[in-house]
Design a protein around this motif. Structure first.
Motif, PDB file in Angstrom:
ATOM      1  N   LEU A 100     -93.162   2.084 -47.538  1.00 27.88           N
ATOM      2  CA  LEU A 100     -94.146   1.772 -48.572  1.00 27.88           C
ATOM      3  C   LEU A 100     -93.551   1.814 -49.972  1.00 27.88           C
ATOM      4  N   SER A 101     -92.492   2.605 -50.150  1.00 23.61           N
ATOM      5  CA  SER A 101     -91.848   2.623 -51.472  1.00 23.61           C
ATOM      6  C   SER A 101     -91.094   1.326 -51.726  1.00 23.61           C
ATOM      7  N   MET A 102     -90.576   0.710 -50.653  1.00 26.57           N
ATOM      8  CA  MET A 102     -89.840  -0.543 -50.788  1.00 26.57           C
ATOM      9  C   MET A 102     -90.768  -1.747 -50.763  1.00 26.57           C
ATOM     10  N   THR A 103     -91.797  -1.676 -49.895  1.00 30.13           N
ATOM     11  CA  THR A 103     -92.730  -2.805 -49.752  1.00 30.13           C
ATOM     12  C   THR A 103     -94.155  -2.273 -49.714  1.00 30.13           C
ATOM     13  N   PRO A 104     -94.740  -2.001 -50.878  1.00 32.75           N
ATOM     14  CA  PRO A 104     -96.110  -1.482 -50.917  1.00 32.75           C
ATOM     15  C   PRO A 104     -97.080  -2.436 -50.218  1.00 32.75           C
ATOM     16  N   GLY A 105     -98.027  -1.860 -49.528  1.00 29.36           N
ATOM     17  CA  GLY A 105     -99.035  -2.668 -48.859  1.00 29.36           C
ATOM     18  C   GLY A 105     -98.651  -3.114 -47.463  1.00 29.36           C
ATOM     19  N   THR A 106     -97.493  -2.667 -46.953  1.00 25.69           N
ATOM     20  CA  THR A 106     -97.075  -3.038 -45.595  1.00 25.69           C
ATOM     21  C   THR A 106     -98.102  -2.562 -44.566  1.00 25.69           C
ATOM     22  N   ASP A 107     -98.462  -3.445 -43.646  1.00 23.13           N
ATOM     23  CA  ASP A 107     -99.391  -3.087 -42.574  1.00 23.13           C
ATOM     24  C   ASP A 107     -98.589  -2.429 -41.448  1.00 23.13           C
ATOM     25  N   LEU A 108     -98.628  -1.096 -41.405  1.00 18.99           N
ATOM     26  CA  LEU A 108     -97.814  -0.371 -40.449  1.00 18.99           C
ATOM     27  C   LEU A 108     -98.349  -0.424 -39.029  1.00 18.99           C
ATOM     28  N   SER A 109     -99.511  -0.995 -38.835  1.00 25.00           N
ATOM     29  CA  SER A 109    -100.028  -1.168 -37.471  1.00 25.00           C
ATOM     30  C   SER A 109     -99.459  -2.421 -36.823  1.00 25.00           C
ATOM     31  N   ARG A 110     -98.700  -3.227 -37.599  1.00 17.37           N
ATOM     32  CA  ARG A 110     -98.179  -4.488 -37.075  1.00 17.37           C
ATOM     33  C   ARG A 110     -96.651  -4.538 -37.080  1.00 17.37           C
ATOM     34  N   VAL A 111     -96.019  -3.396 -36.956  1.00 11.94           N
ATOM     35  CA  VAL A 111     -94.563  -3.384 -36.916  1.00 11.94           C
ATOM     36  C   VAL A 111     -94.088  -3.879 -35.545  1.00 11.94           C
ATOM     37  N   LYS A 112     -92.822  -4.276 -35.490  1.00 12.66           N
ATOM     38  CA  LYS A 112     -92.282  -4.845 -34.257  1.00 12.66           C
ATOM     39  C   LYS A 112     -92.003  -3.765 -33.215  1.00 12.66           C
ATOM     40  N   ARG A 113     -91.436  -2.635 -33.668  1.00 10.11           N
ATOM     41  CA  ARG A 113     -91.045  -1.600 -32.717  1.00 10.11           C
ATOM     42  C   ARG A 113     -90.951  -0.256 -33.414  1.00 10.11           C
ATOM     43  N   VAL A 114     -91.311   0.801 -32.656  1.00  7.57           N
ATOM     44  CA  VAL A 114     -91.159   2.176 -33.129  1.00  7.57           C
ATOM     45  C   VAL A 114     -90.345   2.912 -32.067  1.00  7.57           C
ATOM     46  N   ILE A 115     -89.190   3.438 -32.463  1.00  6.37           N
ATOM     47  CA  ILE A 115     -88.328   4.173 -31.533  1.00  6.37           C
ATOM     48  C   ILE A 115     -88.386   5.664 -31.878  1.00  6.37           C
ATOM     49  N   LEU A 116     -88.719   6.467 -30.888  1.00  8.22           N
ATOM     50  CA  LEU A 116     -88.741   7.913 -31.061  1.00  8.22           C
ATOM     51  C   LEU A 116     -87.576   8.522 -30.291  1.00  8.22           C
ATOM     52  N   ARG A 117     -86.726   9.243 -30.990  1.00  6.32           N
ATOM     53  CA  ARG A 117     -85.608   9.953 -30.344  1.00  6.32           C
ATOM     54  C   ARG A 117     -85.966  11.431 -30.336  1.00  6.32           C
ATOM     55  N   VAL A 118     -86.406  11.883 -29.180  1.00  3.16           N
ATOM     56  CA  VAL A 118     -86.987  13.213 -29.043  1.00  3.16           C
ATOM     57  C   VAL A 118     -86.390  13.923 -27.829  1.00  3.16           C
ATOM     58  N   PRO A 119     -86.544  15.229 -27.718  1.00  2.00           N
ATOM     59  CA  PRO A 119     -86.067  15.930 -26.528  1.00  2.00           C
ATOM     60  C   PRO A 119     -86.803  15.463 -25.281  1.00  2.00           C
ATOM     61  N   LYS A 120     -86.148  15.565 -24.162  1.00  2.00           N
ATOM     62  CA  LYS A 120     -86.767  15.172 -22.898  1.00  2.00           C
ATOM     63  C   LYS A 120     -87.707  16.273 -22.422  1.00  2.00           C
ATOM     64  N   SER A 121     -88.965  15.921 -22.244  1.00  2.00           N
ATOM     65  CA  SER A 121     -89.956  16.871 -21.739  1.00  2.00           C
ATOM     66  C   SER A 121     -91.141  16.066 -21.242  1.00  2.00           C
ATOM     67  N   ARG A 122     -91.392  16.131 -19.957  1.00  2.00           N
ATOM     68  CA  ARG A 122     -92.397  15.267 -19.347  1.00  2.00           C
ATOM     69  C   ARG A 122     -93.813  15.557 -19.856  1.00  2.00           C
ATOM     70  N   TYR A 123     -94.123  16.822 -20.091  1.00  2.36           N
ATOM     71  CA  TYR A 123     -95.526  17.119 -20.376  1.00  2.36           C
ATOM     72  C   TYR A 123     -95.921  16.832 -21.829  1.00  2.36           C
ATOM     73  N   ILE A 124     -94.958  16.465 -22.671  1.00  6.08           N
ATOM     74  CA  ILE A 124     -95.314  16.043 -24.028  1.00  6.08           C
ATOM     75  C   ILE A 124     -94.876  14.600 -24.272  1.00  6.08           C
ATOM     76  N   ASP A 125     -94.753  13.849 -23.186  1.00  3.16           N
ATOM     77  CA  ASP A 125     -94.475  12.415 -23.252  1.00  3.16           C
ATOM     78  C   ASP A 125     -95.693  11.710 -22.674  1.00  3.16           C
ATOM     79  N   CYS A 126     -96.650  11.383 -23.543  1.00  2.00           N
ATOM     80  CA  CYS A 126     -97.928  10.797 -23.110  1.00  2.00           C
ATOM     81  C   CYS A 126     -98.162   9.518 -23.907  1.00  2.00           C
ATOM     82  N   PRO A 127     -97.805   8.363 -23.352  1.00  2.00           N
ATOM     83  CA  PRO A 127     -97.824   7.111 -24.123  1.00  2.00           C
ATOM     84  C   PRO A 127     -99.201   6.697 -24.630  1.00  2.00           C
ATOM     85  N   PHE A 128    -100.239   6.893 -23.806  1.00  2.00           N
ATOM     86  CA  PHE A 128    -101.576   6.423 -24.180  1.00  2.00           C
ATOM     87  C   PHE A 128    -102.616   7.516 -23.889  1.00  2.00           C
ATOM     88  N   PRO A 129    -102.687   8.531 -24.744  1.00  2.00           N
ATOM     89  CA  PRO A 129    -103.608   9.645 -24.494  1.00  2.00           C
ATOM     90  C   PRO A 129    -105.062   9.199 -24.539  1.00  2.00           C
TER      91      PRO A 129
END
Length: 463
Positions: A293-322
């Motif tokens: 938003l500092s570089m491009t104010p007004g960006t619609d963040l619900s329409r981004v192409k991809r979001v990559i999360l690099r997180v520890p492996k843990s099955r019980y906190i990996d819930c794609p669609f709660p």
């Protein structure tokens, strides 16, 4: 004094520790823990899981009764009061978290307050503070008997394992049990320990704290009546060792000066009600949002192409669609997307209105999760990294290694008090909220805690 083993050493320490052993650091940290626990517990009295547990517990009556927080005039037998108040504390996963991983305060404080209201001579604030720290210490020592316990759990929920032992130790201390009786309390409590991780992200998970605080209280009261268990419960693999395959117990020795675990390892105080791991990913996502938003104010963040999360492996906190709020509190994806859209995660983020937003559901579809080999499932050394690829072909990344509220970056006292007031004021009037802050600030000087009990049940309705 000659000791036969680890269990005897714990019994002697629980009985022998005194207020003189408390240090300024331990007093300051434990007072913060207690205030935060009361606040999240009061907020939790508005949840569905609390009301279901309360409805069940109201079937029981006794000659001795203790207050239910946030419920004017309502009392229950102390075991059930501690049960429902403990559930309230963990009902939104808003309570403190330690390392090795557990929620230490919720398993201890409800039992101590419920017990104190039924004792012939009401304990002083200093006596309760000491008992609280004894309960915290026992949990900290037990967790250090296993290297496995250092990691994000995947078999048992830690408060259900060490929490019941901490509750037993704390209430045994408040009851003034002798070393042998303290050993029996630990042995009895061990038979109520354990809860599988399969019930994480469900309404049953808060019962783990409720059961721990209740069963620990029952264990110390049964020990007072003479009930006996295995006096080597902490020594043998078939005792407390069943919970950890790499169990290596050590004696707990009281010497001068006594070094408390809480001196070396502070707790994390959460800013929003979700699994601790969510705080890393939310802070990283909020930083990415700010960059975009500092570089491009007004960006619609619900329409981004991809979001990559690099997180520890843990099955019980990996819930794609709660679907439920409890699943959302255990979802890297949900918390990252909420922070990307809103700039932060709050109590309201888990309301039905916020969870059902179309832009949130669309953004969840763009999330990919990766688990780098250099990112351990460990609250002391993990990180979370968020990369957002925009539709315009730009890529932005932020990493969080220590969120605000972590033991390496603790909340300021002002922010902790602000959190308590925000939570407690949903249930209590301003007079009670301010009164509890004052009491907890000076608890070690209070002759008894009768006024605290009154404040915890004041009505916020206008006549």
């Amino acid at each position: 004094m000659f000791r036969k083993g680890v269990t005897d050493s714990f019994g002697a320490a629980i009985s022998g520790l005194s207020a003189a052993n408390l240090t300024d650091t331990v007093v300051r940290r434990s007072k913060r823990m207690m205030l935060d626990t009361l606040g999240v517990g009061l907020l939790g009295t508005q949840t569905a899981v609390f009301h279901k547990a309360l409805q069940y517990s109201m079937r029981y009556r006794a000659l001795e009764n203790s207050r239910v927080w946030g419920s004017p005039g309502l009392t229950l037998p102390p075991q059930y009061a501690s049960f429902v108040n403990g559930i309230a504390v963990h009902s939104m996963d808003f309570d403190d978290t330690w390392h090795p991983a557990t929620h230490p305060s919720g398993a201890v404080l409800p039992a101590l307050l419920a017990l104190s209201e039924t004792m012939p001579v009401r304990p002083s604030g200093l006596e309760l503070l000491l008992a609280f720290n004894v309960g915290i210490e026992v949990q900290g020592r037990l967790m250090r008997f296993s290297k496995e316990a250092n990691n994000i759990p995947n078999r048992f929920h830690p408060p259900a394992v060490v929490g019941v032992m901490g509750s037993a130790a704390a209430t045994a201390k408040l009851l003034g049990l002798n070393p042998g009786q303290c050993v029996e309390a630990l042995a009895i409590a061990a038979s109520s320990a354990g809860a599988p991780m399969a019930n994480a992200a469900t309404q049953t998970k808060p019962l783990h704290i409720g059961n721990a605080t209740r069963r620990g209280l029952e264990a110390s009261q049964l020990a007072l009546l003479g009930l006996q268990g295995n006096g080597q419960i902490l020594d043998v693999e078939s005792g407390f060792g069943v919970f950890y395959p790499d169990y290596r117990p050590e004696e707990l020795t009281v010497c001068a000066p006594f070094r408390w675990v809480l001196e070396d390892q502070d707790v994390a105080i959460k800013r929003f009600p979700a699994h601790l791991g969510m705080h890393w990913v939310a802070d990283a996502a909020a930083d990415v949002r700010a960059k975009i938003l500092s570089m491009t104010p007004g960006t619609d963040l619900s329409r981004v192409k991809r979001v990559i999360l690099r997180v520890p492996k843990s099955r019980y906190i990996d819930c794609p669609f709660p679907v439920t709020e409890h699943q959302a509190r255990h979802s890297f994806q949900f918390n990252a997307c909420s922070a990307l859209l809103d700039g932060c995660v709050t109590v309201d983020s888990f309301s039905g209105r916020q969870m059902e937003r179309k832009e949130l559901r669309n953004l969840l579809l763009a999330v990919q999760v990766e688990s780098p080999t250099d990112n351990p499932s460990n609250f002391d050394s993990m990180y979370c990294e968020v990369t957002v690829d925009t539709a315009e072909g730009e890529s932005h990344t932020a990493r969080c290694s220590t969120f605000y509220g972590h033991w390496r970056k603790p909340l300021s006292q002002a922010d902790l008090v602000e959190k308590f007031k925000a939570n407690a004021s949903t249930t209590l009037p301003l007079e009670a909220v301010e009164g509890i802050v004052s009491i907890m600030d000076e608890i070690e000087t209070m002759p008894d805690l009768s006024l605290l009990g009154l404040f915890l049940q004041m009505s916020n309705t206008t006549p």
